[in-house]
Design an enzyme around this catalytic site. Structure first.
Site, short mmCIF file in Angstrom:
data_model
loop_
_atom_site.label_atom_id
_atom_site.label_comp_id
_atom_site.label_asym_id
_atom_site.label_seq_id
_atom_site.Cartn_x
_atom_site.Cartn_y
_atom_site.Cartn_z
CG ASP A 41 56.25 47.86 75.04
OD1 ASP A 41 56.59 48.76 75.83
OD2 ASP A 41 56.26 48.00 73.81
NE ARG A 91 56.47 41.30 73.24
CZ ARG A 91 57.19 41.89 72.30
NH1 ARG A 91 57.77 43.03 72.55
NH2 ARG A 91 57.34 41.33 71.12
N GLY A 125 51.29 44.30 66.86
CA GLY A 125 50.56 45.15 65.93
C GLY A 125 51.01 44.94 64.50
CG ASP A 161 51.74 50.18 57.80
OD1 ASP A 161 52.31 49.70 58.81
OD2 ASP A 161 52.36 50.71 56.85
P1 AMP Z 1 57.78 49.01 69.13
O1 AMP Z 1 58.14 50.44 69.17
O2 AMP Z 1 58.27 48.28 67.92
O3 AMP Z 1 58.12 48.30 70.39
O4 AMP Z 1 56.19 48.98 68.99
C1 AMP Z 1 55.31 49.44 69.98
C2 AMP Z 1 53.92 48.97 69.67
O5 AMP Z 1 53.48 49.54 68.43
C3 AMP Z 1 53.78 47.47 69.53
O6 AMP Z 1 52.56 47.07 70.08
C4 AMP Z 1 53.83 47.27 68.04
O7 AMP Z 1 53.20 46.08 67.64
C5 AMP Z 1 53.12 48.50 67.52
N1 AMP Z 1 53.56 48.86 66.17
C6 AMP Z 1 54.75 49.36 65.82
N2 AMP Z 1 54.82 49.59 64.50
C7 AMP Z 1 53.64 49.23 63.99
C8 AMP Z 1 53.05 49.21 62.66
N3 AMP Z 1 53.73 49.63 61.58
N4 AMP Z 1 51.79 48.77 62.53
C9 AMP Z 1 51.09 48.35 63.59
N5 AMP Z 1 51.57 48.33 64.85
C10 AMP Z 1 52.82 48.76 65.05
MG MG Z 2 58.17 46.45 70.85
#
Ligand code: AMP
Ligand code: MG
Length: 487
Positions: free
Chosen positions: A257, A192, A101, A134
């Site tokens: 994930d 993953r 994301g 974002d």
């Molecule tokens: P994480 O907690 O980093 O493992 O993220 C969980 C999911 O949320 C993943 O699919 C990330 O790509 C998405 N994600 C986390 N932060 C953001 C952000 N600022 N903008 C877009 N997607 C995000």
């Molecule tokens: Mg992650």
């Protein structure tokens, strides 16, 4: 005559020896797209040895042209930027659609050791998988991941790496406006457990077959079929979690994930190294019920591996019952493999080369003393064998009794205890209050503390006097009680 550095005037040519394979998988594995440019990129960290290991000239990466690439403002020759799709269980709840994301895979290179590595930009702008986000990152989590992932590497623990960090010159809106940044992350892959789950949930057997073949060829060439892959991942994760426990590491978001199939530590969000030893320690602000507490990590990994096994079932043959039985057996091997790895990690932490039946008890009793005596995890192990060991405990008498037994055990051991102790017990770890201090300074423009901490963490087993202050546990007022997701 002509100074070599003069070439810089004309721009050092940046060449990244891309050799991409993920982009050859079916199109439903990703969305191909370029990164979104940023206003004013500036390089704040560059990992010279890693760049060289990847066959990239660090000077070229540091050149204006290189910084444009690291910021996502230009796409280098041979790159094939794409956002990977995946799914996953987050805190046990099913999320059928996740993905990069805020990240893009630029491509892969085969490094000096012949290992294929992903080069990924994290914080590179929105993608179809951004949901409400974002697509950006702010400087704090970027520096945090840089420091902690590189510390993990220096500690000898499998991990994604940090190649570079740039600031974007653009604010990122969180609770307040914060400086935006992009991390260049290097991993043996970003595949993953959740990548498998994504296709399994859709009944996409063809995709699962392609993914299984890709992962076997890439990470476990000796593994035979999906069951062999499962066995290999179970073993790799058992070793990884044991290694985490050995340095007091708490991952903090062990969602499926965030569980890489290559067995590397991935996704440094609210992770933390503990100071004082508390077996049930939790730092993450969102882990209300301690699902991912220090001592729960092995059990959670079994749960994650059970999800991996479930996702592999559709490619494990026609006989469903037989497949379930074999997959279950494979996952059930985790506790034994973990215990074996854990005992071996902690034996070394006690300076032992040989193995005796009673060692496990000796380790548990030491941990018990540490918990009762409010000892600092890192310093108590590091002090073993030295005059300051007993000072690590609130009630040194209990330690004295244990120490006498430990010395008796050492006397029977064939190894060089001093050398084993010094090689298994780091002097310097990335303590939370030091990371926070480095981030705070960086946000106000001073990268000195970040660079200094990075230098200390690059050789964590050395006691260098100039870094003595970094070994000190936090004073009560300095203690960081909570860590946050890196969003
Ligand atoms: P994480 O907690 O980093 O493992 O993220 C969980 C999911 O949320 C993943 O699919 C990330 O790509 C998405 N994600 C986390 N932060 C953001 C952000 N600022 N903008 C877009 N997607 C995000
Ligand atoms: Mg992650």
């Amino acid at each position: 005559m002509f100074p070599v550095r003069g070439a810089y005037l004309f721009g050092v040519m940046l060449t990244i020896p891309f050799d991409n394979s993920y982009g050859r998988l079916p199109e439903r594995f990703y969305t191909r797209m370029p990164p979104k440019p940023v206003a004013a990129p500036a390089l704040v960290a560059l990992n010279l040895p890693l760049a060289r290991a990847l066959g990239i000239d660090p000077e070229a990466l540091a050149s204006p042209e290189g910084v444009e690439v690291l910021a996502g403002n230009s796409v280098p020759e041979g790159a094939d930027p794409l956002a990977q799709v995946y799914a996953g269980h987050q805190f046990g709840g099913w999320a059928p659609q996740l993905g990069d994301g805020r990240a893009l895979l630029l491509g892969e290179v085969v490094d000096r050791d012949g290992v294929r590595r992903d080069i990924q930009l994290k914080g590179s702008g929105p993608t179809p998988y951004s949901r409400m986000g974002d697509g950006r990152a702010w400087l704090g989590p970027v520096l945090r991941e840089y420091l902690v992932s590189e510390a993990m590497h220096a500690l000898g623990i499998p991990t994604t790496r940090a190649l570079a960090a740039v600031t974007t010159g653009q604010p990122v809106l969180r609770e307040r406006a914060l400086p935006g940044a992009v991390l260049t992350r290097v991993a043996s892959s970003h595949i993953r457990v959740g990548t498998f789950q994504y296709f399994a949930a859709r009944g996409d057997v063809e995709a699962l077959e392609a993914l299984t073949a890709h992962v076997i060829a890439r990470h476990y060439p000796e593994a035979e079929g999906p069951l062999g892959l499962l066995d290999a991942v179970v073993a790799a994760q058992a070793r990884l979690v044991a290694a985490w426990l050995g340095v007091g590491f708490i991952h903090g978001v062990m969602n499926t994930d965030n569980t890489g199939v290559a067995g590397e530590t991935i996704d440094y969000g609210p992770c933390a190294f503990m100071d004082r030893y508390e077996p049930g320690k939790v730092f993450s602000s969102i882990d209300t019920f301690g699902r991912y507490a220090y001592d729960r990590q092995p059990d959670v990994m079994i749960w994650n591996l059970a999800q991996f096994a479930t996702a592999l079932l559709p490619v494990m043959g026609e006989d469903r019952e037989a497949a379930v039985e074999k997959a279950t057996e494979a996952v059930h091997r985790f506790p034994e493999l973990f215990l074996e790895a854990w005992v071996s990690v902690f034996r070394a932490k006690l300076g032992l080369a040989g193995a005796e039946e009673e060692d496990e008890l000796l380790i548990h009793r030491f941990l018990g003393l540490m918990a009762e005596g409010q000892a600092d995890f890192t310093n108590a192990f590091r002090a073993l064998g030295g005059p300051a060991a007993r000072d690590q405990f609130v009630s040194p008498e209990a330690f004295d009794a244990w120490e006498a037994e430990w010395r008796a055990r050492l006397a029977r051991d064939p190894g060089d205890a001093a050398a084993i102790l010094a090689g298994a017990n780091p002097a310097v770890i990335p303590r939370n209050h030091r990371i926070e201090e480095a981030i705070a300074a960086a946000v106000s423009g001073d990268f000195g503390p970040f660079e200094r901490l990075g230098r200390a963490l690059a050789r964590p087993f050395e006691e260098r006097p100039e870094f003595a202050d970094l070994r000190r546990p936090p004073e009560p007022g300095e203690e960081v009680r909570q860590t946050f997701c890196g969003t």
